[in-house]
Each structure stands twice: as C-alpha cells, then as structure tokens.
Scaffold this active site. Structure first.
Site, PDB file in Angstrom:
ATOM      1  NE  ARG A 226      -4.281  -1.170  -0.156  1.00  0.00           N
ATOM      2  CZ  ARG A 226      -4.438  -2.093  -1.108  1.00  0.00           C
ATOM      3  NH1 ARG A 226      -3.463  -2.333  -1.983  1.00  0.00           N
ATOM      4  NH2 ARG A 226      -5.564  -2.768  -1.211  1.00  0.00           N
ATOM      5  CG  HIS A 274      -3.502  -0.175  -6.901  1.00  0.00           C
ATOM      6  ND1 HIS A 274      -3.877   0.346  -5.680  1.00  0.00           N
ATOM      7  CD2 HIS A 274      -3.597  -1.531  -6.759  1.00  0.00           C
ATOM      8  CE1 HIS A 274      -4.187  -0.638  -4.850  1.00  0.00           C
ATOM      9  NE2 HIS A 274      -4.030  -1.795  -5.486  1.00  0.00           N
TER      10      HIS A 274
END
Ligand code: NDP
Ligand code: OXD
Length: 311
Positions: A226, A274
C-alpha cells in the site's frame, strides 16, 4: 424470501463476473450495484470500494467479501457493520499475478535497468555489469499469502531471501525475521526491499528516511503493498542522494498519482497504476462461491479480517 448477493467492482468486464457468479451460486440473485433492489434481500456483499456508509443499509447482510486482497477500502468506513465477518480475497489468479509482477520488477532492478534506462535517455552506451541472483538478497516485508508466494517465485530465480512478518515464522530457504528488531536486521541485509504489507496504523509511514537509510547503499525498493507504507519524498531524496539506486512502485500515497508528481517521469522509478495484480473473475468467482457455500452450510469462513490486527 429472495436472497441476493450485492456485487460491486470498479472495472466493467462486460458482465463476466456476474455470469460466473450466477452459474456458481444459482440460489442467490446477483444484483450489481447500484441496482440493489430491496435492501432486505441482500444477504452477502462482494465489493470493491463501496461508497462509505453503503454497507450499513442492508439489515440482513451476513458477510462482506472484499474483491481485493486489501481491506483498507472497507476498514476506513466508520459505518461498516461491526457484527458480521469481513473476508479478504485469496484466489490463485490474484496470487499468480503478484508473483509475476514481483519477479519481473525484482529482475528489472537486479539487472540494473534503472541505470540503463537513465543512460538510454541521454543516448549513452554504458555497461553496468551483472551479478548472480544468489548474491542478491531480497527482503520481503509481509510473508502472508502474497509475500510467501512471491518468495517461492524469487527462490526459483535463485535469489537469496529474507522476510519479515508480525508473528514469528519459519519458511524453507527464507531467513525469517519479525518484530522491530527483526525489521532492523532485514533492512540492513536487503539489496532489494519488497513491501507486501497491508495498510494498518502500524505500517503507515514505516518506510521513511530513517528506515530506508538502513538499507545498504545502492539498494532498491519495490512497493506493491500500500502507498501509505512508503514516504515518497523520503524515497525520492534517497535516490537523489544515491543512497538508493531505484524503485518500482505500483501503489502511492495518493491514487491516482497526482499529475504533477515527479514519480511519473523519474528515470530511476518504474511505475504502474495499482495494477500489480488483479482478481481474475473466473478463479475469484470460484473462491467466492466456495466461501459462500461453506457459510450457507454453517462452516467457518477462511481469511476473515481480524480488525484488532487491522488486516
Ligand atoms: P496477508 O494478510 O496474507 O499478509 C500480510 C502479511 O503482512 C503477513 O505476513 C503479516 O504478518 C504482515 N504484517 C502485517 N502487519 C505487520 C506489521 N505491523 N509488522 C510486520 N508484519 C506485518 O495479506 P496478502 O499477502 O494477501 O496481501 C498483502 C497486501 O498486498 C494487501 O493487504 C494489499 O494491501 C496488497 N495488495 C496489493 C495489490 C496490488 O495490485 N498492488 C494486489 C493485492 C494485494 P503475520 O504473518 O505475522 O500476520
Ligand atoms: C488490492 C487488490 O488489494 O487489488 O490492491 O487486490
């Protein structure tokens, strides 16, 4: 009474998910958000990034399934129902995708591609050299489902490995560390650092100037966990100061990455939006259907989030 599964994804894949779910779960009506019908019919929700407060509107909801491995899109909702299980996505397609990405970027950094890429932009014909994978130690932060699968993939390429987790672990051919002292040891020995940590209060800002400076000079960083784990300005400064040689980043402090971020054009950073790995509808629908059938039969669910740990 009609029983329905509420489904919400962010990518329209032409009804592929819904087709698999309808076939595998014939006793449930599949309702694709925002067409939820009567909220009382919804007994399961399989979702990615639902609007905050959305899941509080279903009085008969029995379990929430994240369509991604990360659950921060759910845990950040102050109105998330507290009394029902929340389940992370674990499925072979997502795992395989992450192994591919981590092996690909580890090889990219291992073979000095940031240096070649930078030279290429200057039209400079250079030779950096080559070292054996066994002489390159990769440190993996997070030895969960994805971290341990990536360890297996990297071992196949011959790399030497260390890993770090919250609880003590033993894995064949991986020097395992845990806790604060373990992090210090792992950082000191890792020439490539891979973060596969979930977002929790403990992992936020964990990779900052102080911790990244503990990596050996010339080390490189891969962040696929993350964005909140890595302080981007500290990484950029350490690349500028040549303490770090490069990075591969798939997740960012702010997503989408702001247009003005220097990361977009940085010659020593390989970046992707991502997409390191995604749930594959075919295999993920099977994993989801198995879990739902188990729950319907009164058996315990796998991969239930422990909100005290935060993942
Ligand atoms: P798991 O829950 O299986 O593994 C998490 C690992 O992190 C565990 O080994 C855990 O330790 C460790 N960990 C968590 N907190 C700490 C801490 N404070 N200190 C040390 N270790 C810690 O998750 P997955 O492997 O399935 O997924 C990992 C993350 O990858 C997801 O949460 C998501 O953020 C990210 N992801 C990113 C994708 C992308 O496309 N970029 C795609 C899919 C996932 P322990 O083993 O002791 O519990
Ligand atoms: C994630 C995912 O958690 O895509 O990032 O699964």
């Amino acid at each position: 009474m009609t029983q329905a599964l509420l489904f919400k994804t962010d990518i329209d894949r032409g009804g592929e998910w819904e087709g698999h779910l309808a076939r595998l779960l014939p006793d449930l009506e599949i309702r694709t958000w925002p067409n939820k019908g009567d909220p009382k019919d919804i007994v399961y929700a399989a979702v990615w990034q639902p609007p905050k407060g959305e899941l509080a509107h279903y009085p008969n909801l029995k379990a929430i399934f994240s369509l991604g491995a990360g659950i921060d899109h759910l845990s950040s909702d102050p109105d998330l129902p507290k009394n029902i299980p929340v389940v992370r996505m674990v499925e072979p397609g997502l795992t395989q995708g992450m192994v591919e990405y981590v092996v690909m970027t580890a090889l990219y950094l291992h073979r000095f591609m940031p240096a070649y890429d930078e030279a290429r932009r200057r039209h400079d014909w250079i030779e950096v050299g080559q070292i054996a994978t066994k002489d390159r130690r990769i440190g993996i932060l997070g030895l969960g489902v994805l971290g341990s699968a990536c360890a297996e993939g990297l071992l196949k390429m011959g790399f030497t490995l260390s890993g770090w987790s919250r609880s003590e672990k033993a894995m064949p051919q991986v020097r395992c560390h845990h806790g604060a002292a373990g992090l210090e040891a792992l950082l000191g020995e890792s020439k490539i650092l891979v973060s596969l940590l979930p977002r929790t209060p403990e992992t936020e800002g964990l990779l900052n100037r102080a911790s990244l400076e503990k990596l050996p000079k010339g080390a490189a960083v891969i962040n696929v966990g993350r964005g909140a784990t890595l302080v981007e300005d500290d990484l950029l400064a350490l690349i500028e100061e040549q303490h770090l040689s490069g990075a591969a980043l798939d997740v960012f402090q702010q997503e989408p990455l702001p247009k003005e971020s220097p990361i977009w054009d940085h010659p020593r950073i390989f970046m992707t939006p991502h997409c390191a790995s995604m749930t594959i509808p075919e295999t993920a629908a099977q994993a989801l259907a198995q879990q739902i059938k188990r729950h319907q039969a009164g058996a315990p669910l796998d991969h239930v989030v422990d909100f005290l740990r935060g993942y």
